[in-house]
Design a protein around this motif. Sequence first.
Motif, short mmCIF file in Angstrom:
data_model
loop_
_atom_site.label_atom_id
_atom_site.label_comp_id
_atom_site.label_asym_id
_atom_site.label_seq_id
_atom_site.Cartn_x
_atom_site.Cartn_y
_atom_site.Cartn_z
N SER A 108 0.82 -1.22 0.00
CA SER A 108 0.00 0.00 0.00
C SER A 108 0.85 1.26 0.00
CB SER A 108 -0.94 0.01 1.21
OG SER A 108 -1.84 -1.07 1.15
N THR A 109 2.12 1.13 0.35
CA THR A 109 3.03 2.28 0.32
C THR A 109 3.38 2.67 -1.11
OG1 THR A 109 4.00 1.63 2.43
CG2 THR A 109 5.31 3.11 1.07
N ILE A 110 3.37 1.71 -2.03
CA ILE A 110 3.87 1.94 -3.38
C ILE A 110 2.77 1.88 -4.44
CG2 ILE A 110 5.41 1.00 -5.17
CD1 ILE A 110 7.25 0.09 -2.89
N LEU A 111 1.94 0.83 -4.40
CA LEU A 111 1.02 0.59 -5.51
C LEU A 111 -0.08 1.65 -5.68
CD1 LEU A 111 0.50 -3.26 -5.87
CD2 LEU A 111 1.47 -1.64 -7.49
N PRO A 112 -0.76 2.13 -4.64
CA PRO A 112 -1.80 3.14 -4.87
C PRO A 112 -1.28 4.37 -5.59
CG PRO A 112 -2.03 2.23 -2.68
CD PRO A 112 -0.74 1.71 -3.22
N ARG A 113 -0.11 4.86 -5.21
CA ARG A 113 0.48 6.03 -5.87
C ARG A 113 0.79 5.72 -7.33
NH1 ARG A 113 2.10 8.95 -8.65
NH2 ARG A 113 3.33 10.87 -8.51
N MET A 114 1.31 4.52 -7.60
CA MET A 114 1.64 4.14 -8.97
C MET A 114 0.37 3.96 -9.81
SD MET A 114 4.19 1.16 -10.35
CE MET A 114 3.39 -0.15 -9.44
N LEU A 115 -0.68 3.39 -9.21
CA LEU A 115 -1.94 3.23 -9.93
C LEU A 115 -2.55 4.58 -10.30
CD1 LEU A 115 -3.51 0.29 -7.87
CD2 LEU A 115 -2.71 0.20 -10.24
N ALA A 116 -2.51 5.52 -9.37
CA ALA A 116 -3.03 6.86 -9.65
C ALA A 116 -2.26 7.52 -10.78
CB ALA A 116 -2.97 7.71 -8.39
N SER A 117 -0.94 7.33 -10.79
CA SER A 117 -0.12 7.91 -11.84
C SER A 117 -0.44 7.30 -13.20
CB SER A 117 1.37 7.71 -11.51
OG SER A 117 2.19 8.18 -12.55
N LEU A 118 -0.62 5.98 -13.25
CA LEU A 118 -0.95 5.31 -14.51
C LEU A 118 -2.34 5.72 -15.01
CD1 LEU A 118 0.41 1.72 -13.74
CD2 LEU A 118 1.34 3.32 -15.42
N LEU A 119 -3.25 5.95 -14.08
CA LEU A 119 -4.62 6.29 -14.47
C LEU A 119 -4.75 7.73 -14.94
CD1 LEU A 119 -7.57 5.29 -14.60
CD2 LEU A 119 -7.85 6.11 -12.25
N THR A 120 -4.12 8.65 -14.23
CA THR A 120 -4.29 10.08 -14.54
C THR A 120 -3.18 10.63 -15.42
OG1 THR A 120 -3.07 10.76 -12.55
CG2 THR A 120 -5.44 10.39 -12.32
N GLY A 121 -2.04 9.96 -15.46
CA GLY A 121 -0.89 10.48 -16.20
C GLY A 121 -0.10 11.51 -15.44
N ASP A 122 -0.52 11.82 -14.21
CA ASP A 122 0.21 12.79 -13.38
C ASP A 122 1.33 12.08 -12.64
OD1 ASP A 122 1.08 14.89 -11.86
OD2 ASP A 122 -0.65 14.92 -10.51
N ARG A 123 2.57 12.38 -13.00
CA ARG A 123 3.72 11.70 -12.41
C ARG A 123 4.40 12.53 -11.33
NH1 ARG A 123 6.66 9.60 -18.01
NH2 ARG A 123 4.87 8.42 -18.83
N THR A 124 3.89 13.70 -11.03
CA THR A 124 4.55 14.57 -10.05
C THR A 124 4.26 14.09 -8.63
OG1 THR A 124 2.65 16.08 -9.98
CG2 THR A 124 4.40 16.55 -11.57
N ILE A 125 5.21 14.32 -7.76
CA ILE A 125 5.07 14.02 -6.33
C ILE A 125 5.86 15.08 -5.57
CG2 ILE A 125 7.03 12.42 -6.36
CD1 ILE A 125 5.62 10.84 -4.14
N SER A 126 5.30 15.59 -4.51
CA SER A 126 6.00 16.61 -3.73
C SER A 126 7.23 16.00 -3.06
CB SER A 126 5.07 17.21 -2.67
OG SER A 126 4.74 16.23 -1.71
#
Length: 349
Positions: A108-126
Amino acid sequence: MESKYGNLPNFMVQPNLSMLIIFHCHTIQLMEKGEGGNQTAVTELILLGFGDLPELPTLLFLVFLVIYIVTMAGNLLIIALVVIDQHLHTPMYFFLGNLSFLEACYTSTILPRMLASLLTGDRTISVGGCMTQFFFFCFLATTECYLLAAMSYDRYLAICKPLHYGTRMNGRLCLQLAAGCWISGFLPCTIMMVFMSQLIFCGPKEMDHFFCDFTPMLKLSCSDTSLVTLVLYIFSFLDAVSPFLLTLTSYVCIISTILRIPSTTGRQKAFSTCSSHLIIVALFYGTIMIVYMLPKSNTLRALNKVFSVIYTVLTPLANPLIYSLRNREVKEALRNAVRKCMALIKNSE
């Protein structure tokens, strides 16, 4: 001709050209490291992820979504079985429940963030978000190293010291080992984050990875990273190499004891109690060694993300699958749980 500083000759008071050049070069170096004050610190980073496969974002999203759902369902199911079924209230399954909880948090530390990036195309992270993700990744990965060592010690006592197993591996020792694993994972990563919080990021912003890992983050920092790297090496030896050596020593003793068992049936029964754990250990440590310890050749650099996926995504998935498919007691507990659920459904009708 006298200088305006008295009897000193002019060449001693006029700036030396070579000194000016050295000072100028040093100033440039400071600016390049972000210490010159003219570079603006960035507040966002870009995780490129699997950007080299731009035509497959939908397919990757579906694949990782299925993996995440199965991983969470499998690990939560094992936790529920360990809590509910009285036959699984043993040290081995107590540690397995801890491992399943850890794997659920880990993925859960890695996959939700990666799934959101693949879905929205937003690769930015603070930068703060990246630091937070790295902290939990470091904390959970370090805890897993210690937990795998504790599980191997449990199997060592069960196979090599069976007459003393019940008295040594009691409930109090199990709680102490489990608590020690979680604390040993939390403390060094907290200290590590104190040092990493001092880093300044001033460009470039692109990180060629799908999560915030230590080495890619250091490459983007414009601060002096020598102290942070030294601290990392010290903690890596204490919190990764040491548990691995303990695990390895336990299994050398276990295999040596199993080979001395005269009957084939006895050897198979003894090995079946630790084979699932041995597979998880080999998968976890094998991929970590490839990613972090082998030289960064062009071939391995290209495969780095693949091996990172194995130990961050596939290992948490493999844990419930291996233990449920290869462990007779877990399968029996699952059958009992299904029977009880079916009985409740019939009674409610």
